[in-house]
Design an enzyme around this catalytic site. Structure first.
Site: not given
Length: 288
Positions: A179, A192
């Site tokens: 990501s 995250y």
């Protein structure tokens, strides 16, 4: 293909883990302009989180390139998983739904076992399943959430890779989903983004570890993507503007990212590529 949804979107919030069937607008995953070239003919792939979002789009394009596909899904995602199954089978390939949670070491091993048994082997592992939950501050981030995010996003990747490795021959491939948050950080996604940074480093380290065995390991690191992960994380007003701040002014659609996974999976395209993190960021050029 040129008509991509642009924010603002309807402001809505879903209960986790989120359902693609209830998203508005619907994510685009069928990639009608993509023409298969038998790049993965006869291959067997296992995709975690293949019921929706990026995982579904990857499953469809892998099938279009000739691969049989097994994929994991959580029990609440059964309806979305059925849609993925039908889409893979519409491409003329076998689809195997594996219902369970990759936070369980036993399920990781069982998912690989069933894939090998039902598909006759395993050539490609795509670690894609993820969990995220925004928190405004470190104080609000509980130990329980921290543990769950790590157990899904990095422990799950480690355990799936470890379970798959005995079945991967020379030419085998592992592809991880990273990501932009793992490159830049994220002030409200502390856990995250930390796991995504770990995934990037895991990719590079595992690539070095396996290169002598002829197994390639790479990573796709997207920016904002329109998937159920985001409306299930709210708040609704932020969901409505999701992806508006990138140069292209919108989030990616899953079908726009799936060809990158095909590239990494295909010996014809990327036989000399391992240990790479490919950032797909809608025009941002400063990540990392």
């Amino acid at each position: 293909m040129d008509e991509r949804p642009v924010p603002p979107f309807p402001a809505h919030l879903q209960k986790k883990p989120g359902k693609e069937s209830e998203l508005t607008p619907k994510p685009q995953y069928e990639a009608p302009a993509y023409r298969g070239a038998a790049k993965l003919l006869g291959k067997r792939a296992l995709i975690t989180g293949g019921d929706s979002g990026i995982g579904r789009a990857v499953a469809v394009l892998f099938a279009r390139e000739g691969a049989d596909v097994a994929f994991t899904a959580l029990p609440p995602e059964r309806g979305d998983a059925e849609e993925t199954r039908k889409s893979v089978e519409a491409e003329g390939r076998i689809a195997l739904v594996l219902e369970g949670d990759i936070t369980s070491p036993e399920f990781c091993r069982e998912a690989v076992r069933q894939t090998v048994e039902k598909l006759g082997g395993l050539d490609i592992l795509v670690n894609n399943a993820a969990y995220q939950q925004h928190q405004e501050s470190l104080e609000e981030l509980s130990d329980e959430q921290w543990d769950h995010t790590f157990k899904t996003n990095i422990y799950g990747y480690f355990r799936m890779a470890k379970a798959a490795l005995p079945h991967l021959q020379r030419g085998g491939v592992i592809i991880n989903t990273g990501s932009v948050t793992g490159l830049e950080g994220s002030e409200r996604l502390l856990d995250y983004s930390t796991t995504k940074g770990a995934i990037h480093t895991f990719t590079k380290s595992l690539a070095m570890n396996l290169v002598d065995r002829g197994i390639r390991v790479n990573c796709v690191a997207p920016g904002p993507v329109w998937t159920p992960l985001n409306p299930a994380d709210g708040p609704p007003e932020k969901v409505a503007r999701f992806g508006a701040d990138v140069p292209m002014g919108r989030p990616a659609q899953p079908e726009e990212l799936a060809p990158a996974f095909v590239y990494f999976a295909s010996e014809a395209d990327s036989s000399y590529v391992t240990g790479e993190v490919l950032a797909l960021l809608g025009g941002k050029t400063t990540a990392g």
